[in-house]
Every structure is written in C-alpha cells, then in structure tokens.
Scaffold this motif. Structure first.
Motif, short mmCIF file in Angstrom:
data_model
loop_
_atom_site.label_atom_id
_atom_site.label_comp_id
_atom_site.label_asym_id
_atom_site.label_seq_id
_atom_site.Cartn_x
_atom_site.Cartn_y
_atom_site.Cartn_z
N ALA A 120 0.83 -1.20 0.00
CA ALA A 120 0.00 0.00 0.00
C ALA A 120 0.87 1.25 0.00
CB ALA A 120 -0.92 -0.01 1.22
N GLY A 121 2.08 1.14 0.54
CA GLY A 121 2.99 2.28 0.57
C GLY A 121 4.30 1.87 1.22
N ALA A 122 5.36 2.60 0.91
CA ALA A 122 6.68 2.31 1.47
C ALA A 122 7.40 3.61 1.78
CB ALA A 122 7.50 1.47 0.51
N VAL A 123 8.15 3.60 2.88
CA VAL A 123 8.92 4.77 3.30
C VAL A 123 10.40 4.40 3.30
CG1 VAL A 123 9.33 6.49 5.09
CG2 VAL A 123 7.02 5.55 4.76
N LEU A 124 11.22 5.22 2.66
CA LEU A 124 12.66 5.04 2.63
C LEU A 124 13.31 6.11 3.49
CD1 LEU A 124 11.70 3.36 0.17
CD2 LEU A 124 13.76 4.13 -1.03
N VAL A 125 14.06 5.70 4.50
CA VAL A 125 14.71 6.62 5.42
C VAL A 125 16.22 6.55 5.21
CG1 VAL A 125 15.09 7.23 7.84
CG2 VAL A 125 12.86 6.35 7.11
N ALA A 126 16.82 7.67 4.81
CA ALA A 126 18.27 7.75 4.60
C ALA A 126 18.75 6.67 3.64
CB ALA A 126 19.01 7.66 5.93
N CYS A 127 18.05 6.50 2.54
CA CYS A 127 18.39 5.47 1.55
C CYS A 127 19.07 6.12 0.35
CB CYS A 127 17.13 4.74 1.09
SG CYS A 127 16.26 3.88 2.42
N HIS A 128 20.14 5.50 -0.12
CA HIS A 128 20.96 6.09 -1.17
C HIS A 128 21.80 5.01 -1.82
CE1 HIS A 128 24.76 5.85 1.27
NE2 HIS A 128 23.84 5.66 2.20
N THR A 129 22.39 5.31 -2.96
CA THR A 129 23.36 4.38 -3.53
C THR A 129 24.68 4.54 -2.79
OG1 THR A 129 24.07 5.97 -5.20
CG2 THR A 129 22.30 4.44 -5.83
N GLY A 130 25.45 3.46 -2.74
CA GLY A 130 26.67 3.47 -1.96
C GLY A 130 27.89 3.96 -2.71
N ASN A 131 27.74 5.00 -3.51
CA ASN A 131 28.87 5.56 -4.25
C ASN A 131 29.50 6.69 -3.43
OD1 ASN A 131 26.57 5.07 -6.66
ND2 ASN A 131 28.56 4.16 -7.02
N SER A 132 30.76 6.56 -3.11
CA SER A 132 31.41 7.54 -2.24
C SER A 132 31.54 8.91 -2.89
CB SER A 132 32.79 7.04 -1.81
OG SER A 132 33.61 6.82 -2.94
N ARG A 133 31.42 9.00 -4.21
CA ARG A 133 31.60 10.29 -4.87
C ARG A 133 30.51 11.29 -4.47
NH1 ARG A 133 29.14 7.14 -8.82
NH2 ARG A 133 27.38 8.09 -9.95
N PHE A 134 29.40 10.80 -3.91
CA PHE A 134 28.34 11.71 -3.49
C PHE A 134 28.57 12.30 -2.11
CE2 PHE A 134 25.85 8.86 -6.44
CZ PHE A 134 25.68 9.81 -7.43
N ILE A 135 29.59 11.85 -1.41
CA ILE A 135 29.89 12.36 -0.07
C ILE A 135 30.64 13.68 -0.20
CG2 ILE A 135 31.11 11.91 2.09
CD1 ILE A 135 30.70 8.93 1.57
N ARG A 136 30.12 14.73 0.42
CA ARG A 136 30.67 16.07 0.24
C ARG A 136 32.03 16.24 0.91
NH1 ARG A 136 25.35 17.49 2.14
NH2 ARG A 136 23.92 18.04 0.45
N GLN A 137 32.15 15.79 2.18
CA GLN A 137 33.40 15.99 2.92
C GLN A 137 34.49 15.05 2.39
OE1 GLN A 137 30.46 15.17 4.26
NE2 GLN A 137 29.87 16.61 5.86
N ARG A 138 35.61 15.64 2.01
CA ARG A 138 36.67 14.85 1.39
C ARG A 138 37.20 13.76 2.32
NH1 ARG A 138 41.57 18.18 -1.06
NH2 ARG A 138 39.80 18.96 -2.29
N GLY A 139 37.43 14.10 3.60
CA GLY A 139 37.95 13.11 4.54
C GLY A 139 37.00 11.95 4.73
N GLU A 140 35.71 12.23 4.84
CA GLU A 140 34.72 11.16 5.01
C GLU A 140 34.62 10.33 3.74
OE1 GLU A 140 31.69 8.86 6.91
OE2 GLU A 140 33.40 10.06 7.57
#
Length: 300
Positions: free
Chosen positions: A130-150
């Motif tokens: 009937a419905g689904a909720v995604l919480v903090a869901c994303h692809t696991g590509n590190s290039r999307f992480i803003r902070q360089r160290g992280e």
C-alpha cells in the motif's frame, strides 16, 4: 511504552534460512502491517522504540535481523555464505511474504532504513504494498559524499579494508572496528564491488535492479536529512530515480526542523518521537486508508 505486546518470531527467508524477528501487536483495531527493513549491520533492537510507536498508532509492526546479524547470526561467521543481495532477495522477501500470509486482509506497508530501502525496491513480494517509506536510503557511491575526509574513509572501508578482511578472516569484525555489527564476508565483498560501479548495483548485470525498481507501483515516501554525510540529495536521487512507475514524495529535513542532529542513523532514536515520527505514521495511515476495504460489520 513497554514491550508487553511484543512476541519473538522465527520467520523463514525464501530459501528457508531462519530469521530472528519480533512482532509488535497494534493497540486496538489494526489499520495495517508494517515490515521494518534494517540498515547494513544494524540489529533490530535499534528499531524497537519506533516499532512500539507504530503499534501504539494502530499498526502491527515487524522487526527482524538479516542473516548473519543479531538474532539471525550463526554460531560463527567464518565461512558463513551470505551476500548482500541475499538480504534483499531472500530475507526481505521472506519476511514480506510472511506478513502478507499472516494478515492477508490488512494493508501491507514497509519502512526501509538505508539498505533496507534497497530491499523494498528489489523485493518481489513488496511490489503490491500500500505504501513504502525510505529513510536515509541512497546508492553506496562515495563520490556523493561532500566531505573529502569522510569520502576517503568510506572508500577505504568499502573497497579496501572491508573486502580484504573478509577474504582474510572470512568475515568483517565490524564491532572491533566501530562499524556496528560484524558482517558476513560475502556481504562486504559484494558491497565493495557495487561501490566501485558507476550506478552502484544498478550496473550489476546479475541482479536486474533496474527492472525490479521499475516494477514498484505503490506510493513511496523518501526522507533525507541535511546533516547526513552519506545520503546526500544527489546520492538519494541516484537511487530513487529508478522508481519510474510510481509517485515518489521527497522530504528533506533540516536539523532545526528535526529538533536535533539526525545524521544517517538518528531518525529511529526515541528523541524524535514528537517531531519526526508522527509525520511518517500519518503518511502510512493515509496509504493504508486508501486501500483498506471495510469488513462486513463496518459496511453495515
């Protein structure tokens, strides 16, 4: 809230593997059943308070552990055969089928945290929700992480240290590394391989992820948080753009709106019971009401 209305369950995955689970009975007349799909290496106890909250709001709730994690962990992870795809295609599928078989007359709903949202897209039994909720869901590509160290740290773990330890030890000692639960070796190796692909697992020809996500037709609500270093808006977009046959609602939450730091793991902490949780429960209730057929007594 208390745990008086919770019942331990053993639910078979689609290949028969026994999964440790907990059933939380709804207070009053149930309006639906919510299966909660966990994040990578996160035991179901982390979702206990939220499951109790849903039960108090009139939902049956089911929490569970993926194979190799928590109550679904074998005596030893050395040599334990499990891949990340097994969590999605066998474990999430099995629990969803169990919920539908046990409560066929109630609307079926799902909440997925991080990789749990991947399971919602991949799980064939979930295509009739009937419905689904995604919480903090994303692809696991590190290039999307803003902070360089992280970004470098995540890259090192996913594509370097994790797979190396998995091959050397037969598992990843996540507890000793401060990464949550220990991980089966095959999970870490496959996770690292996907992390090296341009579109994450959507580029894995053995998985059929694009076609599976295309088959989702139920409404989807997606939560992102401004202080989440991993599930950034571009990383979320890279996942949710593959829900091409349904309506996707996005809610990007600022720290001030949430009433405190959320990050990647914080949504399910009890401190958000009055700020973040009611909106999610209200959305689930609306989806359940939209598909629920009144029984004979109600119709009369």
């Amino acid at each position: 809230m208390n745990t008086m209305d919770s019942t331990p369950q053993t639910i078979p995955a689609t290949d028969g593997y026994p999964l440790g689970a907990t059933f939380w009975a709804a207070a009053g007349t149930p309006q639906g059943v919510v299966v909660m799909h966990p994040a990578t290496g996160v035991p179901q106890r982390i979702y206990q308070a939220f499951a109790q909250f849903l039960a108090a709001r009139g939902f049956h709730a089911i929490t569970y552990d993926y194979r190799g994690i928590g109550a679904s962990r074998p005596k030893t992870l050395r040599g334990f055969a499990a891949r990340m795809r097994d969590w999605m295609l066998l474990d999430a599928e099995g629990v969803t089928r169990w919920a539908r078989a046990e409560y066929p007359d109630l609307p079926q709903l799902a909440v997925g945290h991080s990789v749990g949202g991947h399971g919602i897209g991949m799980c064939g039994a979930g295509w009739g929700l009937a419905g689904a909720v995604l919480v903090a869901c994303h692809t696991g590509n590190s290039r999307f992480i803003r902070q360089r160290g992280e970004r470098w740290r995540v890259e090192l773990i996913l594509r370097g240290v994790g797979p190396a330890l998995a091959r050397l030890m037969g598992y990843v000692p996540g507890k000793r590394m401060g990464l949550g639960e220990d991980l089966p070796g095959g999970v870490a190796i496959e996770w690292g391989a996907w992390a090296g692909m341009q579109r994450y697992f959507f580029d894995d020809p053995t998985l059929g992820a694009v076609e599976r996500f295309n088959r989702v037709t139920n409404p989807v609500l997606v939560y992102g948080f401004d202080d989440d270093p991993w599930a950034t808006p571009p990383a979320i977009n890279a996942l949710t753009q593959h829900f091409t046959n349904t309506w996707v609602e996005r809610r990007q939450i600022a720290r001030a709106e949430a009433g405190g730091a959320v990050g990647h793991m914080g949504f399910f902490r009890p401190k958000f019971v009055d700020t973040l949780w009611p909106g999610l429960a209200d959305w689930l209730a609306a989806q359940a009401a939209a598909v629920r057929v009144p029984d004979a007594a109600e119709a009369a």
